[in-house]
Enzyme design. Structure first.
Site, PDB file in Angstrom:
ATOM      1  N   ARG A  50       1.862 -11.927   0.114  1.00 45.37           N
ATOM      2  CA  ARG A  50       0.182 -12.508   0.149  1.00 45.37           C
ATOM      3  C   ARG A  50      -0.339 -11.185  -0.238  1.00 45.37           C
ATOM      4  O   ARG A  50      -0.201 -10.069   0.074  1.00 45.37           O
ATOM      5  CB  ARG A  50      -0.107 -12.915   0.953  1.00 45.37           C
ATOM      6  N   ASP A  52      -4.859 -10.068   0.161  1.00 46.75           N
ATOM      7  CA  ASP A  52      -6.514 -10.151   0.661  1.00 46.75           C
ATOM      8  C   ASP A  52      -7.146 -10.492  -0.681  1.00 46.75           C
ATOM      9  O   ASP A  52      -6.871 -10.714  -1.317  1.00 46.75           O
ATOM     10  CB  ASP A  52      -6.980  -9.353   1.527  1.00 46.75           C
ATOM     11  N   ARG A 202      -4.665   0.180   2.574  1.00 49.55           N
ATOM     12  CA  ARG A 202      -5.284   0.396   2.641  1.00 49.55           C
ATOM     13  C   ARG A 202      -5.615   0.555   3.116  1.00 49.55           C
ATOM     14  O   ARG A 202      -6.869   1.570   3.700  1.00 49.55           O
ATOM     15  CB  ARG A 202      -6.224  -1.789   2.647  1.00 49.55           C
TER      16      ARG A 202
END
Length: 250
Positions: A50, A52, A202
Site C-alpha cells: 500500500r 499512503d 517518511r
C-alpha cells in the site's frame, strides 16, 4: 484464466492512497473500475504494498487474474484508455499462475525528494518536500549509514497495519543531489530494503532532517533506533515527496 502482472505509475496527490476506502478515490478502485469495464467480470487486484495518500509511484507492481483473450498490447491500451492521466500502466505481462505481487516481492526501492531552499517552487509543490531551513547534509549522510543493516525499525513505524515483526533489512540508504528541468536541484534519499513498515521511510526522513538541522545528534539517532519508541523519533516527512520506484522479485 490468466494471471497478469502490471507496472503502474501514478501521481498520488488526488488519491486517498492505494487502498480502497468508502466514498474516496483510490488507485486500487480506479484500476478495478477500468479492468471491470474491459472484462465485464469481478476482478481482485493485489499490489506489492500500500502507498499512503499523496505518495507517488514509478514502479508499483500489481497482479490480477481474469478470463479473457486480449493481447498484452491491446490490454495495456484498453486499461490506459479507461484510467485518468494520473495513473498509467507502463508495462504488462502474463506470469505464472501462482505469482503474487505482494507475497513474492523480495526488495523495494523508495526515493524521497527534498527541495532545500528558502522559497518553494510552484511546479514542485505536490512532488517534493520543501524544507526552507539550513541542512547539514553531511550529518544526514552519516545518519543514513547508521540506519543501514538488519535492525528493529519499530521507532520509525506509525500506528496502523499490524505486523508479525518490526525487523527489516535496509540494504542501502543513499543521498544524491539531482538536477531538474526547473532550474533547481533536489536532494534525493534512496532506500532499498526487504520490506518497509507503515510510514517507515517518511518517519526516517523526518528524523534525518532533524539530524541535519542539529535538533537530533547522531548519538541520539542511535538511541532512537535502540529505543524502539516512535515518540523519540522525529516527525513524519510529508507524503508528496515519496516515490515507490521499483519492486524486485529476483
Amino acid at each position: 484464466m490468466k494471471n497478469y502482472k502490471l507496472i503502474l505509475q501514478y501521481h498520488g496527490a488526488g488519491f486517498c492512497g492505494w487502498q480502497m476506502q468508502n466514498d474516496k478515490i483510490s488507485i486500487q478502485s480506479e484500476l478495478i473500475r477500468a479492468l471491470e469495464k474491459i472484462f465485464r467480470q469481478k476482478i481482485t487486484v493485489i499490489a506489492s504494498g500500500r502507498t499512503d495518500a499523496g505518495v507517488h509511484a514509478l514502479g508499483q507492481v500489481v497482479s490480477f487474474r481474469c478470463e479473457g483473450g486480449l493481447t498484452k498490447d491491446r490490454l495495456k491500451a484498453a486499461i490506459n484508455f479507461y484510467l485518468g492521466p494520473e495513473i498509467i500502466v507502463s508495462k504488462i505481462e502474463e506470469v505464472d499462475f501462482d505469482f503474487h505481487a505482494q507475497k513474492d516481492a523480495k526488495q523495494k526501492l523508495y526515493r524521497y525528494l527534498i527541495l532545500n531552499q528558502t522559497l518553494p517552487h510552484p511546479l514542485l509543490i505536490d512532488a517534493t518536500w520543501h524544507v526552507p531551513f539550513k541542512i547539514n547534509w553531511k550529518l544526514v549522510q552519516a545518519g543514513l549509514k547508521l540506519l543501514e543493516g538488519k535492525k528493529d525499525f519499530r521507532a520509525f513505524q506509525s500506528v496502523g497495519t499490524p505486523v508479525k515483526s518490526t525487523v527489516r533489512t535496509l540494504f542501502s540508504a543513499k543521498l544524491k543531489k539531482i538536477k531538474t528541468p526547473y532550474e533547481v536541484s533536489l536532494y534525493a534519499i534512496e532506500w532499498i530494503a526487504d520490506g518497509f513498515l507503515k510510514q517507515m521511510v517518511r518517519n526516517m526522513v523526518g528524523t534525518l532532517v532533524d539530524v541535519g538541522r542539529g535538533k537530533i545528534s547522531l548519538d541520539q539517532l542511535e538511541e532512537v533506533l535502540r529505543s524502539c519508541d516512535r515518540k523519540k523519533a522525529g516527525p513524519a516527512a510529508p507524503a508528496q515527496g515519496l516515490y515507490l520506484v521499483k519492486v524486485d522479485y529476483f
